[in-house]
Design an enzyme around this catalytic site. Structure first.
Site, mmCIF file in Angstrom:
data_model
loop_
_atom_site.group_PDB
_atom_site.id
_atom_site.type_symbol
_atom_site.label_atom_id
_atom_site.label_comp_id
_atom_site.label_asym_id
_atom_site.label_seq_id
_atom_site.Cartn_x
_atom_site.Cartn_y
_atom_site.Cartn_z
ATOM 1 N N GLU A 170 9.542 -4.197 10.132
ATOM 2 C CA GLU A 170 9.899 -2.893 9.543
ATOM 3 C C GLU A 170 10.383 -1.932 10.626
ATOM 4 O O GLU A 170 9.798 -1.847 11.714
ATOM 5 C CB GLU A 170 8.685 -2.281 8.818
ATOM 6 N N ASP B 74 0.837 -1.208 0.000
ATOM 7 C CA ASP B 74 0.000 0.000 0.000
ATOM 8 C C ASP B 74 0.875 1.263 0.000
ATOM 9 O O ASP B 74 0.349 2.381 -0.083
ATOM 10 C CB ASP B 74 -1.010 -0.011 1.150
ATOM 11 N N SER B 75 2.198 1.083 0.051
ATOM 12 C CA SER B 75 3.107 2.215 -0.183
ATOM 13 C C SER B 75 2.845 2.831 -1.550
ATOM 14 O O SER B 75 3.297 3.944 -1.831
ATOM 15 C CB SER B 75 4.567 1.760 -0.078
HETATM 16 O O1 KIV Z 1 3.530 -1.098 1.602
HETATM 17 C C1 KIV Z 1 4.675 -1.557 1.504
HETATM 18 O O2 KIV Z 1 5.390 -1.330 0.517
HETATM 19 C C2 KIV Z 1 5.180 -2.381 2.589
HETATM 20 C C3 KIV Z 1 6.646 -2.693 2.598
HETATM 21 C C4 KIV Z 1 7.403 -1.494 2.918
HETATM 22 C C5 KIV Z 1 6.965 -3.831 3.484
HETATM 23 O O3 KIV Z 1 4.443 -2.756 3.454
#
Ligand code: KIV
Length: 280
Positions: free
Chosen positions: A187, A49-50
């Site tokens: 994380e 969701d990044s």
């Molecule tokens: O949303 C994302 O990209 C993530 C990663 C940073 C692990 O959760």
């Protein structure tokens, strides 16, 4: 659903079996084109969701919807053929109840063709993880710095800097493992704690801003390609695509303004006419 029907992807049991063996290589992916480029080199593609920040310019991940995740997830599945594809469940789609989480996780799996989902949170998500895994949905956990919790944490803060905080984070990892997750993202946590958790649980840990001692590593692809204007300290840039894109745009702009582009090789010629058209 994939462009590559019949090719074999890494499975969840195969990924679990990698614990304590070769490091597990993971990257995020949001669209078909980059999925195709990175798929041969990774074990797992996370449709994170990044993408809210990276693709849509949002400040946090909180505005990401299930529909966005499904659209990007389906593109990544179409573009890849060997990696295990995991879809992030966005904020607000799984916290309310295990049944609500199942409804949305099942949609994510059915509408994308991905193999698994990821959700954030430790002990508080134990019942939900058990509910999903018992009903056929593999789940990846995510603890430590959990970006969907940004407003509660008061920012994106590294976790475990004080030993007093360790027992709760270790408890989170153990609760997720016993509920049936197939892997846990650790994380933004101090390396000593990430190492301790990795040695305490039976499923692989995937570090991001954590420790080289994790069973695998993940980065946001755009960060490691040098495309993000302000990548966090834990990111190593393996390319400088941001600079290359800006330079290419500048070169293109200069050639268009100088009428140097397009050249003859970039234009289409007419077909040779059999006969000249008759004069009226
Ligand atoms: O949303 C994302 O990209 C993530 C990663 C940073 C692990 O959760």
């Amino acid at each position: 659903m994939s462009l590559h029907a019949g090719t074999k992807r890494l499975t969840v049991p195969e990924l679990i079996a990698r614990k304590g063996k070769d490091p597990i290589v993971c990257l995020t992916s949001y669209h078909a084109h980059t999925a195709k480029l990175i798929d041969p080199h990774v074990d797992l593609l996370l449709v994170g969701d990044s993408l809210g920040m990276v693709m849509y310019g949002m400040e946090t991940t909180l505005g990401v919807t299930l529909e966005m995740m499904i659209a990007h997830g389906a593109a990544v599945v179409r573009g890849s053929q060997k990696a295990l594809v995991v879809i992030d469940l966005p904020f607000g789609t799984y916290e309310e109840s295990p049944a609500h989480a199942f409804h949305n996780a099942a949609r994510a799996i059915k509408e994308t063709g991905a193999q698994a989902v990821k959700l954030e949170g430790g002990t508080r998500m134990e019942a939900t993880v058990r509910h999903l895994t018992e009903r056929g949905i593999p789940v990846m956990g995510h603890i430590g710095l959990t970006p969907q919790n940004v407003n509660v944490m008061g920012g994106f803060k590294t976790q475990g800097r004080h030993r007093a905080d360790w027992p709760q984070i270790e408890e989170d990892a153990k609760a997720l493992a016993s509920a049936g997750v197939f892997a846990i993202v650790l994380e933004g946590m101090v390396a000593e704690l990430a190492d301790k958790i990795s040695s305490e649980i039976s499923v692989p840990t995937i570090g991001i801003g954590a420790s080289p001692g994790c069973d695998g590593q993940i980065l946001v692809t755009e960060d490691m390609l040098g495309l993000s204007p302000s990548a966090p300290k834990f990111v190593k840039e393996f390319a400088t695509l941001g600079t290359q894109i800006a330079n290419a745009a500048q070169a293109y702009s200069e050639e268009v303004r100088a009428r140097k582009f397009p050249e003859q090789e970039h234009t289409y010629a007419m077909k040779a006419e059999a006969k000249e058209p008759k004069a009226d």
